[in-house]
Structures are given as structure tokens and as C-alpha cells.
Design an enzyme around this catalytic site. Structure first.
Site, short mmCIF file in Angstrom:
data_model
loop_
_atom_site.label_atom_id
_atom_site.label_comp_id
_atom_site.label_asym_id
_atom_site.label_seq_id
_atom_site.Cartn_x
_atom_site.Cartn_y
_atom_site.Cartn_z
N SER A 208 0.84 -1.18 0.00
CA SER A 208 0.00 0.00 0.00
C SER A 208 0.88 1.24 0.00
O SER A 208 2.10 1.14 0.09
CB SER A 208 -0.91 0.00 1.22
N LYS A 209 0.21 2.39 -0.06
CA LYS A 209 0.92 3.68 -0.11
C LYS A 209 1.94 3.84 1.03
O LYS A 209 2.93 4.53 0.88
CB LYS A 209 -0.08 4.82 -0.03
N ARG A 210 1.65 3.20 2.16
CA ARG A 210 2.57 3.29 3.29
C ARG A 210 3.98 2.82 2.91
O ARG A 210 4.97 3.24 3.47
CB ARG A 210 2.09 2.38 4.44
N HIS A 211 4.04 1.87 1.99
CA HIS A 211 5.34 1.29 1.63
C HIS A 211 6.11 2.15 0.63
O HIS A 211 7.32 2.03 0.51
CB HIS A 211 5.13 -0.10 1.02
#
Ligand code: GLU
Length: 495
Positions: free
Chosen positions: A259-262
Site C-alpha cells: 500500500s501507499k505506506r510502503h
């Protein structure tokens, strides 16, 4: 039977890298079997967060960038078109009526309020939420219709629901994951057609796969959990199911769903950062597929085509390793003809304001000298901006200089004399070539009776403002006589 596969993106924004991986698998499979690769736009969810019209362009750009060109899609058309679902509404309506007639689907008149109250009550009781099948029974359905008609003062809207079998099992054959058996009990009566006349995924996808002659459905792993509904719709029509393949989930480095967190997840972000198509292709194809050969990670597209088969798709989740992608991209940058990298890098310099828009002839010629000096260190094309900034930007001493480098190298006693000698000697070099510059700098070190390194480092800092960069003499040659001497003089005056 000739192979027909499809990539079926929804315009929910810029496509996720995982979707492009699926597109690649489909394309490879089609090429491998002399089949056709179709691309169909699944745009029937019109809610604002799921329908982003600009996403359509991102889908096109991503496919073209990778070179996975569709044989049939909305751009070229084809025998099974139209390839945009919102242009096929009449077909879905007709097919929903067919299912109603055969008793596999029914109209449901329940109001939003009723469904909402039902859901809340189910949640409060802690039971699974789902439709209570009120309208599946003809008499109750008619009562509901009349009640709604009274409330609304006219023929009430309805959805069409699948009459899901309530007993038995539905079997899904996945070529990778094997046979998966789902209990029919507990499955919801899926909405097939909404009140606005748009179909849901389950109706539209099944109808289109059938009408478009799709033989293999290779799609995201997230669809596996609802594959029973998908199969139930196919069974309701009495059609033969396409072969199903669900490549594994893609996880981030921490083994949680990517996800965007990564980091970047949208394909167009990777294009912007300057990843080459063949690097992305190579990297993505290996997320969940392998050749079985050990230590064989760099594979050209023809090599992949040669080796590709569905059997190589893994059951196990794949890890998206950003560092590996960078490394791979660096490898492909260095394997590319320099001219290609130059052409790809220039727009980044334009965007950063380091050259004019469009670049002048002189700027192009200059870039042609400078960029090759940094190719060795480049992992993404966008890095060209920071790597070559000191060559393109006028730097002022000391504010634009790396303060640590200045403190470490520019205070030495021999530096003022070194600058003076270089200014004088560099002016006299016949060709201002790397070889001549090296000879000259060696002579300066000898005259000053200091180590070669004690001249190299302060010279580099004086001319580029940094301690890192390409070979000093190549860098000076690239910068040219005028810039080099200008910078040495500027430092000399201010030191
Ligand atoms: N429109 C679906 C999606 O974007 C496609 C799923 C499928 O390939 O069947 O996820």
C-alpha cells in the site's frame, strides 16, 4: 480453441502496479499461444470515489509504456466491441432479463432504508450481514412492489438479484491454486443490476467474458474470495467457465499488503520516477512467477516470453522489494544505448529548470557531455537532476557548497596557491581534455609538494561544490574550460 485473454481495469485512479502485473501475465500468455490480448474498461461503478475519468488515460499510458499492446480494446476496436462496459448497458439488461426468465434471478424492490435497518439489526445480533431474500419469494415480492408503489406514487425502482443456490457447493478450479470448494449456504443473493441500470461486476464481467470469447481469466488474487459468486453467475447462464488463474498477492517489505505506506504503488508514479519499461516489466513479472532457474533475475522481454508459462506462477505471496527494483533499473540504464538515456533524462532537467524549455542546441550538446558521466551512478532517471545539478546550475561559494566538504578541504594552507596555479595552467592547456587536466593537476601537486589527493579533493569541491561525483578530470572536461576557470576564480576571490 484459440486463446483469448483480457485485462479488465476499472478507472478508479491511476492503476496499481499489481494490476499491471496481471496485464503482463495476460499479454505474455496471449503472445505465447498466438492468442489475443483484450483490454476492457470496467467502468460500471459510477460512485465518485470509484470512477475517475482521468484514470482511463493512465491505464492507456501504462500499457503503452510497458509495451503490452492490446489486440482489441476501445482504442483500436475489435470484433467483440464495444470494450467499454458503460457502452454495453443494453446487453446487461437483456442478460439480466434472461436470468429472471429462467428463474435464476429476481427483481428486488426493497428500499435502501429497509436494507440498512436489516444490516444494522444483523450487526447488533452479531450474525453475518446479507440480504434476507424477502423478494425471492413471488408473493412477498409483489407485496413489496405494491407497498413501494404506494409510497412513491409510481412504478418503484428495483435491482436484479441472483438467486444463489442455497444448498450444495460451488467449485472453483484455479490453475494455480487448484480446486476450491465453497459452501453455497451463507452466500448472499448478489445484486446483478442496480437501480440506475448499471450492472455490478459479477454480471458485467461474466457476460463480457462470455460474449468476448475469453478462454482464460487471469486476475488479481483479491477476486478469489468472491469466485463462488462469479461461478454461480456463469452456472446460472449455463455457460462454460473460462479457466481461472489468480496470481498471488503482492506484499510490502514488511509482509503486509502493498500500500501507499510502503512507497509508490501507482504505475504512473514509477514512470515519473524514471523506471525503464523493461526494468518494470522484468521486476513485475517476477512478482509471483519464476523461471525455476536460480540466480536468473535479469531477463529481457524476449527471454521472458521464451520461458513464460502459467505453471511458473506461484501460490505464495510476492514481496515488492523497492531496493531490488532500483538495482534492476540501474542495470537496465547501463545496458541501454547512451542516446536513449540522454533522451529520457532531458525532460527531467527541463522540469527542474536546469535547462530551458525546450533546451537550446548548446544545452543539448552540453547535456550530451554531462549525462554520460553520471550514468554509472544512476538508479532512476529522475536522479539525473541531483546528480548533474552542479554541472547545470551556477553555484555561489560558499552558500551553494556542501559545508562539510568546504570545512574539510578548503581551509588547507596550500589551497590559495593551488587555485592560482590551476587557473593559470588550465588556461594554457591546448585541448582541455581529461588526460591533459590530469597531467596538469599532478604537476600542481608536485610543485606544491603535497599529495595528489590533497589537490584532487579541494579542486573537486572548488569546481562542483561536492566531494562526490564522476572522475574529476572527466568532470572538468565536461564542464569545459570557461566554467571550470570561472568557478576556481570565484572561490579564489571569496576564500
Ligand atoms: N475490474 C476489475 C478490477 O479492476 C477486474 C477484475 C477482473 O479482472 O475480473 O479489479
Amino acid at each position: 480453441m484459440s486463446v483469448r485473454v483480457r485485462y479488465a481495469p476499472s478507472p478508479t485512479g491511476s492503476p496499481h502496479v499489481g494490476n499491471l502485473r496481471t496485464a503482463i501475465y495476460n499479454w505474455l500468455f496471449a503472445r505465447k499461444h498466438d492468442g489475443k490480448f483484450l483490454v476492457r474498461l470496467e467502468d460500471t461503478d459510477r460512485s465518485p470515489e470509484r470512477y475517475q475519468p482521468e484514470g482511463i488515460w493512465d491505464i492507456e499510458e501504462s500499457l503503452r509504456y510497458l509495451g503490452v499492446c492490446p489486440d482489441e480494446w476501445w482504442v483500436s476496436g475489435g470484433e467483440a466491441g464495444p470494450y467499454i462496459q458503460s457502452e454495453r448497458l443494453a446487453l446487461y439488461k437483456q442478460h439480466s432479463e434472461q436470468l429472471i426468465e429462467s428463474g435464476h434471478a429476481y427483481k428486488c424492490y426493497c428500499s435502501k432504508e429497509r436494507l440498512e435497518a436489516m444490516r444494522q439489526a444483523q450487526q447488533e445480533r452479531g450474525v453475518p450481514t446479507g440480504y434476507d431474500r424477502n423478494c425471492r419469494e413471488p408473493e412477498r415480492r409483489e407485496n413489496m412492489r405494491l407497498q413501494r408503489m404506494q409510497e412513491l406514487g409510481g412504478e418503484p425502482p428495483f435491482v436484479v438479484r441472483l438467486a444463489m443456490p442455497m444448498e450444495g457447493k460451488t467449485t472453483v478450479h484455479d490453475l494455480v491454486k487448484g480446486e476450491i470448494v465453497y459452501e453455497n449456504r451463507g452466500q448472499d443473493d448478489q445484486v446483478l443490476l442496480k437501480t440506475d441500470g448499471y450492472p455490478t461486476y459479477f454480471l458485467a464481467c461474466v457476460v463480457d467474458d462470455h460474449l468476448m470469447g475469453v478462454t482464460h481469466v487471469i486476475r488479481g488474487d483479491d477476486w478469489l474470495s468472491s469466485a463462488a459468486k462469479f461461478m454461480a453467475v456463469i452456472n446460472a447462464f449455463g455457460w462454460e467457465a473460462p479457466k481461472l488463474v489468480h496470481p498471488p498477492l503482492i506484499l510490502g517489505p514488511d509482509r503486509k499488503k502493498l500500500s501507499k505506506r510502503h512507497g509508490a504503488t501507482q504505475f504512473t508514479e514509477f514512470i515519473e520516477q524514471g523506471y525503464l519499461p523493461e526494468a518494470l516489466f522484468n521486476f513485475l513479472v517476477l512478482l509471483g512467477w519464476s523461471t525455476g532457474e536460480e540466480n536468473k533475475e535479469l531477463l529481457t522481454i524476449p527471454e521472458i516470453l521464451d520461458r513464460f508459462s502459467l505453471e511458473g506462477i506461484s501460490e505464495h505471496p510476492a514481496i515488492f522489494d523497492y531496493e531490488k527494483l532500483k538495482w534492476m533499473n540501474g542495470q537496465y540504464i547501463r545496458r541501454s544505448p547512451v542516446g536513449r538515456i540522454l533522451g529520457l533524462c532531458l525532460p527531467y532537467l527541463v522540469k527542474a529548470g536546469l535547462v530551458s524549455d525546450p533546451p537550446t542546441r548548446e544545452e543539448r550538446e552540453y547535456a550530451r557531455r554531462i549525462i554520460p558521466l553520471e550514468i554509472e551512478r544512476m538508479k532512476t532517471l529522475s536522479e539525473v537532476v541531483e546528480l548533474t545539478r552542479p554541472f547545470f546550475q551556477n553555484i555561489q561559494y560558499p552558500q551553494d557548497y556542501d559545508a562539510k566538504a568546504v570545512a574539510k578541504w578548503m581551509g588547507a594552507a596550500h589551497v590559495p596557491r593551488m587555485l592560482q596555479m590551476e587557473i593559470e595552467q588550465f588556461a594554457l592547456l591546448p585541448a582541455f581534455s581529461a588526460a591533459e587536466l590530469e597531467e596538469s593537476v599532478r604537476a600542481v601537486a608536485a610543485q606544491l609538494e603535497v599529495k595528489f589527493a590533497e589537490v584532487i579533493h579541494p579542486t573537486r569541491v572548488a569546481v562542483t561544490g561536492r566531494t562526490v561525483g564522476p572522475g574529476l578530470f572527466e568532470a572538468l572536461e565536461g564542464l569545459g574550460r570557461e566554467r571550470t576557470i570561472g568557478r576556481l576564480k570565484q572561490v579564489q576571490e571569496k576564500i
